[in-house]
Scaffold this motif. Structure first.
Motif, PDB file in Angstrom:
ATOM      1  N   THR A  26      19.181 -60.984 -34.270  1.00  0.00           N
ATOM      2  CA  THR A  26      18.564 -61.820 -33.235  1.00  0.00           C
ATOM      3  C   THR A  26      19.357 -61.770 -31.936  1.00  0.00           C
ATOM      4  N   GLN A  27      20.665 -61.942 -32.036  1.00  0.00           N
ATOM      5  CA  GLN A  27      21.488 -61.970 -30.824  1.00  0.00           C
ATOM      6  C   GLN A  27      21.649 -60.578 -30.214  1.00  0.00           C
ATOM      7  N   SER A  28      21.666 -59.543 -31.046  1.00  0.00           N
ATOM      8  CA  SER A  28      21.718 -58.182 -30.511  1.00  0.00           C
ATOM      9  C   SER A  28      20.437 -57.860 -29.757  1.00  0.00           C
ATOM     10  N   GLY A  29      19.300 -58.307 -30.284  1.00  0.00           N
ATOM     11  CA  GLY A  29      18.033 -58.104 -29.591  1.00  0.00           C
ATOM     12  C   GLY A  29      18.022 -58.780 -28.234  1.00  0.00           C
ATOM     13  N   ALA A  30      18.542 -60.005 -28.187  1.00  0.00           N
ATOM     14  CA  ALA A  30      18.609 -60.710 -26.903  1.00  0.00           C
ATOM     15  C   ALA A  30      19.519 -59.975 -25.925  1.00  0.00           C
ATOM     16  N   ALA A  31      20.642 -59.448 -26.431  1.00  0.00           N
ATOM     17  CA  ALA A  31      21.568 -58.723 -25.563  1.00  0.00           C
ATOM     18  C   ALA A  31      20.926 -57.455 -25.010  1.00  0.00           C
ATOM     19  N   ILE A  32      20.227 -56.707 -25.868  1.00  0.00           N
ATOM     20  CA  ILE A  32      19.562 -55.485 -25.408  1.00  0.00           C
ATOM     21  C   ILE A  32      18.449 -55.827 -24.430  1.00  0.00           C
ATOM     22  N   GLY A  33      17.702 -56.880 -24.728  1.00  0.00           N
ATOM     23  CA  GLY A  33      16.642 -57.293 -23.813  1.00  0.00           C
ATOM     24  C   GLY A  33      17.171 -57.663 -22.442  1.00  0.00           C
ATOM     25  N   SER A  34      18.382 -58.237 -22.408  1.00  0.00           N
ATOM     26  CA  SER A  34      18.948 -58.639 -21.114  1.00  0.00           C
ATOM     27  C   SER A  34      19.226 -57.446 -20.208  1.00  0.00           C
ATOM     28  N   LEU A  35      19.340 -56.252 -20.775  1.00  0.00           N
ATOM     29  CA  LEU A  35      19.570 -55.052 -19.977  1.00  0.00           C
ATOM     30  C   LEU A  35      18.356 -54.708 -19.120  1.00  0.00           C
ATOM     31  N   ALA A  36      17.196 -55.261 -19.477  1.00  0.00           N
ATOM     32  CA  ALA A  36      15.973 -55.009 -18.698  1.00  0.00           C
ATOM     33  C   ALA A  36      15.680 -56.133 -17.713  1.00  0.00           C
ATOM     34  N   PHE A  37      16.545 -57.151 -17.654  1.00  0.00           N
ATOM     35  CA  PHE A  37      16.278 -58.294 -16.777  1.00  0.00           C
ATOM     36  C   PHE A  37      16.162 -57.890 -15.314  1.00  0.00           C
ATOM     37  N   SER A  38      16.987 -56.946 -14.877  1.00  0.00           N
ATOM     38  CA  SER A  38      17.039 -56.606 -13.453  1.00  0.00           C
ATOM     39  C   SER A  38      15.740 -55.982 -12.955  1.00  0.00           C
ATOM     40  N   THR A  39      14.984 -55.361 -13.858  1.00  0.00           N
ATOM     41  CA  THR A  39      13.730 -54.720 -13.443  1.00  0.00           C
ATOM     42  C   THR A  39      12.505 -55.399 -14.056  1.00  0.00           C
ATOM     43  N   PHE A  40      12.567 -55.696 -15.336  1.00  0.00           N
ATOM     44  CA  PHE A  40      11.422 -56.271 -16.042  1.00  0.00           C
ATOM     45  C   PHE A  40      11.382 -57.787 -15.906  1.00  0.00           C
ATOM     46  N   THR A  41      12.483 -58.388 -15.501  1.00  0.00           N
ATOM     47  CA  THR A  41      12.709 -59.834 -15.394  1.00  0.00           C
ATOM     48  C   THR A  41      12.763 -60.469 -16.780  1.00  0.00           C
ATOM     49  N   PRO A  42      13.443 -61.618 -16.910  1.00  0.00           N
ATOM     50  CA  PRO A  42      13.487 -62.291 -18.216  1.00  0.00           C
ATOM     51  C   PRO A  42      12.110 -62.632 -18.760  1.00  0.00           C
ATOM     52  N   ILE A  43      11.187 -63.031 -17.872  1.00  0.00           N
ATOM     53  CA  ILE A  43       9.846 -63.405 -18.338  1.00  0.00           C
ATOM     54  C   ILE A  43       9.121 -62.195 -18.906  1.00  0.00           C
ATOM     55  N   GLY A  44       9.293 -61.024 -18.297  1.00  0.00           N
ATOM     56  CA  GLY A  44       8.675 -59.816 -18.817  1.00  0.00           C
ATOM     57  C   GLY A  44       9.196 -59.455 -20.194  1.00  0.00           C
ATOM     58  N   VAL A  45      10.511 -59.615 -20.393  1.00  0.00           N
ATOM     59  CA  VAL A  45      11.106 -59.337 -21.701  1.00  0.00           C
ATOM     60  C   VAL A  45      10.593 -60.335 -22.734  1.00  0.00           C
ATOM     61  N   VAL A  46      10.478 -61.598 -22.346  1.00  0.00           N
ATOM     62  CA  VAL A  46       9.941 -62.610 -23.261  1.00  0.00           C
ATOM     63  C   VAL A  46       8.506 -62.269 -23.652  1.00  0.00           C
ATOM     64  N   ALA A  47       7.715 -61.813 -22.679  1.00  0.00           N
ATOM     65  CA  ALA A  47       6.331 -61.434 -22.980  1.00  0.00           C
ATOM     66  C   ALA A  47       6.287 -60.330 -24.031  1.00  0.00           C
ATOM     67  N   ALA A  48       7.164 -59.340 -23.896  1.00  0.00           N
ATOM     68  CA  ALA A  48       7.218 -58.254 -24.883  1.00  0.00           C
ATOM     69  C   ALA A  48       7.627 -58.794 -26.249  1.00  0.00           C
ATOM     70  N   ARG A  49       8.594 -59.701 -26.264  1.00  0.00           N
ATOM     71  CA  ARG A  49       9.033 -60.277 -27.534  1.00  0.00           C
ATOM     72  C   ARG A  49       7.907 -61.086 -28.174  1.00  0.00           C
ATOM     73  N   TYR A 210      14.141 -51.253 -23.823  1.00  0.00           N
ATOM     74  CA  TYR A 210      14.950 -52.449 -24.002  1.00  0.00           C
ATOM     75  C   TYR A 210      14.083 -53.640 -24.422  1.00  0.00           C
ATOM     76  N   ALA A 211      12.952 -53.808 -23.738  1.00  0.00           N
ATOM     77  CA  ALA A 211      12.072 -54.939 -24.039  1.00  0.00           C
ATOM     78  C   ALA A 211      11.503 -54.823 -25.452  1.00  0.00           C
ATOM     79  N   THR A 212      11.105 -53.614 -25.840  1.00  0.00           N
ATOM     80  CA  THR A 212      10.571 -53.416 -27.187  1.00  0.00           C
ATOM     81  C   THR A 212      11.643 -53.652 -28.246  1.00  0.00           C
ATOM     82  N   ALA A 213      12.847 -53.148 -27.980  1.00  0.00           N
ATOM     83  CA  ALA A 213      13.958 -53.371 -28.911  1.00  0.00           C
ATOM     84  C   ALA A 213      14.256 -54.858 -29.065  1.00  0.00           C
ATOM     85  N   ALA A 214      14.155 -55.600 -27.970  1.00  0.00           N
ATOM     86  CA  ALA A 214      14.377 -57.045 -28.031  1.00  0.00           C
ATOM     87  C   ALA A 214      13.364 -57.696 -28.955  1.00  0.00           C
ATOM     88  N   GLY A 215      12.099 -57.272 -28.831  1.00  0.00           N
ATOM     89  CA  GLY A 215      11.068 -57.834 -29.689  1.00  0.00           C
ATOM     90  C   GLY A 215      11.293 -57.517 -31.151  1.00  0.00           C
TER      91      GLY A 215
END
Length: 302
Positions: A26-49, A210-215
């Motif tokens: 769970t925490q590794s997924g969140a960490a990988i997802g955070s790598l996409a924050f700068s372009t996909f934004t946190p909300i975009g990563v959450v949507a993928a998850r 990154y977003a898919t890996a987070a999900g």
């Protein structure tokens, strides 16, 4: 109760190891997802998850949502609101204050529910431990990111609301059908936001990865592991395993995201972990919130 024919029978260490692997995923997924924050934004990563979570849960539960009554839909819709709000607030907080700090504060949500469900004097000590831990970790002051801390606190409140609402949904909707439909609703609500992001920003290919890996790592893998191990371990062991999440978040954040947590901060994280462990262990012995529904609330969240 652990069945005698289970590979986990008589081996509590294996059960704890599986639950710990779930928390680490769970925490590794969140960490990988955070790598996409700068372009996909946190909300975009959450949507993928959310999309991944809805696919996984709907495939398992196969909900017959067309048979839901108005009362069932109201409860499921409220659950969807808390689910989306919890993850959006958490990932937005991670973007501002770091994974370890955000997850540690977020775990005050289930801790608060456990404390309010108990009448044991020892839990006042646990609450004070958790409060001291958060103060040591955050040490709020003029230079603190108050918005980030507020978002983490909002995630904690949403997680508490999610747990309480999930109990109501569990009483009205059989199995985990309600939880599955709630994730479907939350992902459907967030897809338009993701479309707007995709329309206005040209994302590099790795952002999608990154977003898919987070999900997958933050939802599909831990849910599958929890679904397997929950049949073979006690609620006490599950609660103790889940209480390690803040520690794993801090370690993953420090190692992979280069987040800087000083000695006082680590002390604060350990105090929150200790408080969660003592509270959840005592609640399991007393039968407080230890059923399958309560465990599902923890395993698909955070």
């Amino acid at each position: 109760m652990i069945r005698s024919d289970s590979p986990l029978a008589g081996r509590p260490g294996r059960g704890l190891a599986v639950i710990s692997a779930s928390a680490l995923s769970t925490q590794s997924g969140a960490a990988i997802g955070s790598l996409a924050f700068s372009t996909f934004t946190p909300i975009g990563v959450v949507a993928a998850r959310q999309v991944v979570a809805s696919v996984v849960l709907c495939a398992i539960a196969r909900p017959r949502f067309w048979r839901f009554s108005a009362g069932q839909w109201r409860a499921v819709a409220l659950l969807a609101f808390f689910f989306a709000g919890m993850n959006t607030a958490l990932y937005s907080a991670v973007d501002r204050i770091g994974l370890g700090t955000a997850v540690t504060i977020e775990f005050l949500g289930p801790l608060g529910v456990a404390l309010l469900s108990s009448r044991r004097g020892r839990d006042l000590f646990c609450a004070l431990l958790a409060l001291a831990g958060v103060v040591l970790l955050t040490r709020p002051g003029p230079t603190s990111d108050l918005l980030g801390l507020g978002l983490a606190a909002a995630a904690a409140l949403c997680w508490a609301g999610y747990i309480l609402t999930n109990r109501t949904v569990g009483q009205r909707v059989p199995g985990v059908q309600g939880t599955a439909v709630a994730t479907l609703l939350s992902s459907a609500a967030m897809i338009p936001i993701a479309v707007v992001i995709l329309w206005n920003v040209t994302l590099p290919p790795e952002a999608f990865l990154y977003a898919t890996a987070a999900g997958l790592l933050a939802t599909a893998v831990p849910y599958a592991l929890d679904l397997i191990v929950l049949r073979h371990i006690t609620a006490l062991m599950f609660g103790l395993g889940m209480s390690l999440n803040p520690l794993f978040a801090a370690v993953v954040g420090a190692v992979f995201l280069r987040e800087d947590i000083d000695l006082l901060g680590w002390t604060g994280v350990l105090l929150v972990v200790l408080s969660n462990g003592l509270t959840l262990a005592g609640g399991a012995r007393a039968g407080l919130g230890t059923g399958p529904r309560a465990r599902t609330s923890l395993s698909v969240s955070g």
